[in-house]
Design an enzyme around this catalytic site. Structure first.
Site, PDB file in Angstrom:
ATOM      1  N   ASP A   1       3.208  -1.149  -9.627  1.00  0.00           N
ATOM      2  CA  ASP A   1       4.572  -1.435  -9.176  1.00  0.00           C
ATOM      3  C   ASP A   1       4.732  -2.935  -8.946  1.00  0.00           C
ATOM      4  O   ASP A   1       5.630  -3.372  -8.233  1.00  0.00           O
ATOM      5  CB  ASP A   1       4.860  -0.660  -7.884  1.00  0.00           C
ATOM      6  CG  ASP A   1       6.336  -0.636  -7.520  1.00  0.00           C
ATOM      7  OD1 ASP A   1       7.175  -0.574  -8.441  1.00  0.00           O
ATOM      8  OD2 ASP A   1       6.656  -0.685  -6.318  1.00  0.00           O
TER       9      ASP A   1
ATOM     10  N   ASP B   1      -8.278 -10.794  -8.679  1.00  0.00           N
ATOM     11  CA  ASP B   1      -7.390 -11.049  -9.808  1.00  0.00           C
ATOM     12  C   ASP B   1      -7.700 -10.030 -10.903  1.00  0.00           C
ATOM     13  O   ASP B   1      -8.819  -9.993 -11.430  1.00  0.00           O
ATOM     14  CB  ASP B   1      -7.624 -12.476 -10.313  1.00  0.00           C
ATOM     15  CG  ASP B   1      -6.674 -12.885 -11.423  1.00  0.00           C
ATOM     16  OD1 ASP B   1      -6.065 -11.999 -12.055  1.00  0.00           O
ATOM     17  OD2 ASP B   1      -6.561 -14.097 -11.686  1.00  0.00           O
TER      18      ASP B   1
ATOM     19  N   TRP C   1       2.325   2.821  -2.479  1.00  0.00           N
ATOM     20  CA  TRP C   1       1.929   3.677  -3.599  1.00  0.00           C
ATOM     21  C   TRP C   1       0.528   4.235  -3.391  1.00  0.00           C
ATOM     22  O   TRP C   1       0.237   5.356  -3.806  1.00  0.00           O
ATOM     23  CB  TRP C   1       2.035   2.897  -4.913  1.00  0.00           C
ATOM     24  CG  TRP C   1       3.405   2.972  -5.523  1.00  0.00           C
ATOM     25  CD1 TRP C   1       4.588   3.136  -4.858  1.00  0.00           C
ATOM     26  CD2 TRP C   1       3.727   2.894  -6.902  1.00  0.00           C
ATOM     27  NE1 TRP C   1       5.629   3.154  -5.738  1.00  0.00           N
ATOM     28  CE2 TRP C   1       5.132   3.004  -7.007  1.00  0.00           C
ATOM     29  CE3 TRP C   1       2.986   2.719  -8.059  1.00  0.00           C
ATOM     30  CZ2 TRP C   1       5.797   2.966  -8.231  1.00  0.00           C
ATOM     31  CZ3 TRP C   1       3.637   2.676  -9.288  1.00  0.00           C
ATOM     32  CH2 TRP C   1       5.026   2.803  -9.374  1.00  0.00           C
TER      33      TRP C   1
ATOM     34  N   GLY D   1       0.764  -1.233   0.000  1.00  0.00           N
ATOM     35  CA  GLY D   1       0.000   0.000   0.000  1.00  0.00           C
ATOM     36  C   GLY D   1       0.797   1.286   0.000  1.00  0.00           C
ATOM     37  O   GLY D   1       0.222   2.360   0.129  1.00  0.00           O
TER      38      GLY D   1
ATOM     39  N   LYS E   1       6.048  -0.733 -13.718  1.00  0.00           N
ATOM     40  CA  LYS E   1       7.417  -1.208 -13.513  1.00  0.00           C
ATOM     41  C   LYS E   1       7.703  -2.376 -14.450  1.00  0.00           C
ATOM     42  O   LYS E   1       6.871  -3.266 -14.615  1.00  0.00           O
ATOM     43  CB  LYS E   1       7.618  -1.656 -12.068  1.00  0.00           C
ATOM     44  CG  LYS E   1       9.022  -2.228 -11.807  1.00  0.00           C
ATOM     45  CD  LYS E   1       9.305  -2.377 -10.338  1.00  0.00           C
ATOM     46  CE  LYS E   1       8.509  -3.479  -9.676  1.00  0.00           C
ATOM     47  NZ  LYS E   1       8.792  -3.552  -8.231  1.00  0.00           N
TER      48      LYS E   1
ATOM     49  N   ASP F   1      -5.230  -6.089  -5.462  1.00  0.00           N
ATOM     50  CA  ASP F   1      -4.153  -7.065  -5.322  1.00  0.00           C
ATOM     51  C   ASP F   1      -4.759  -8.432  -5.041  1.00  0.00           C
ATOM     52  O   ASP F   1      -5.868  -8.533  -4.501  1.00  0.00           O
ATOM     53  CB  ASP F   1      -3.205  -6.676  -4.185  1.00  0.00           C
ATOM     54  CG  ASP F   1      -1.830  -7.308  -4.337  1.00  0.00           C
ATOM     55  OD1 ASP F   1      -0.876  -6.581  -4.683  1.00  0.00           O
ATOM     56  OD2 ASP F   1      -1.713  -8.534  -4.142  1.00  0.00           O
TER      57      ASP F   1
END
EC number: 2.1.1.166
Length: 255
Positions: A108, A84, A52, A50, A148, A68
């Site tokens: 990320d 998902d 970000w 958490g 990322k 997530d």
């Protein structure tokens, strides 16, 4: 853990109440590229734990949604979804939480690491491609994307994929990334809503001439500027740079 305890950003995160040192990566990226603004509706894919999310909420002050597979411990003013991101039901939950389209999608997320570099790089690219697909569904036209990626031989191909979807694309490693890390962040700004993409080939008829004297062909109501073309000409063209309201093209063949 010993390495973390000696790490400047790890200590700073502990002192300032962030859940992860990665919070400073988002701060640094946003300082440079300004993707999150006041009021932005933000979706964070792979958001646990958490860090970000905390920064996104500070920057935006608006709706922030974190998703997530793992449960995200609640954060004040932030919607968290355990699910998902490749499942339709999860995307429906995100859309409902946003109450519309997102202004910014960030990720990320990293794959489970095997220690085999080629495998880990390929998994990172797969995950980044999934994030791009989801961003295209959630973002409003003109929205921004941050993801990322691990550097490797497939990175340039992925960068080109992002360039096909956004007007402005950058690759950047923030100072908070560890020196030994192969991570790099791809930033896409101004999601394109145009019906054409760079590199595509079309057969068109030039409809008119613009103020600069270049020909203009319309593709699904979208203006494509073709140099050295005259009204009425039938051409085979290759799309070049694509902007929000128009694209450029070069002549491959006069038909």
């Amino acid at each position: 853990m010993a390495r973390d305890q000696k790490d400047h950003y790890y200590r700073k995160a502990k002192e300032e109440g962030y859940r992860a040192r990665s919070a400073y990566k988002l701060k640094q990226i946003n300082d440079k590229f300004h993707i999150i603004r006041r009021g932005s509706r933000v979706v964070d894919l792979g958001a646990a734990p958490g860090g970000w999310l905390q920064v996104a909420r500070e920057l935006s002050g608006g709706i922030v949604v974190g998703v997530d597979l793992e449960r995200i411990e609640p954060l004040e003013g932030i919607v968290t979804i355990q699910g998902d991101i490749t499942k339709e039901e999860t995307l429906e939950q995100i859309a409902a939480a946003l109450g519309g389209q997102a202004d910014v999608v960030i990720s990320d997320a990293a794959p489970n690491l095997s220690g085999i570099w080629d495998v880990d790089h390929a998994r990172s690219i797969d995950l980044s491609r999934a994030a791009l697909r989801i961003a295209k569904r959630l973002l409003r036209p003109g929205g921004s994307f941050l993801v990322k990626v691990f550097q490797g031989d497939m990175f340039n191909d992925y960068l080109e994929e992002v360039k096909r979807e956004f007007s402005s694309v950058h690759a950047y490693t923030p100072p908070a990334s560890r020196k030994e890390s192969a991570e790099i962040y791809v930033i896409g700004k101004k999601l394109l809503s145009a019906p054409v993409r760079s590199g595509e080939i079309y057969d068109v008829t030039v409809d008119s001439v613009g103020r600069t004297g270049d020909g203009i062909a319309m593709i699904q109501g979208f203006a494509v500027i073709v140099k050295n073309a005259s009204p009425g000409e039938r051409l085979r063209i290759k799309i070049g740079p694509v902007k929000q309201r128009f694209a450029f093209a070069s002549i491959l063949e006069r038909l």
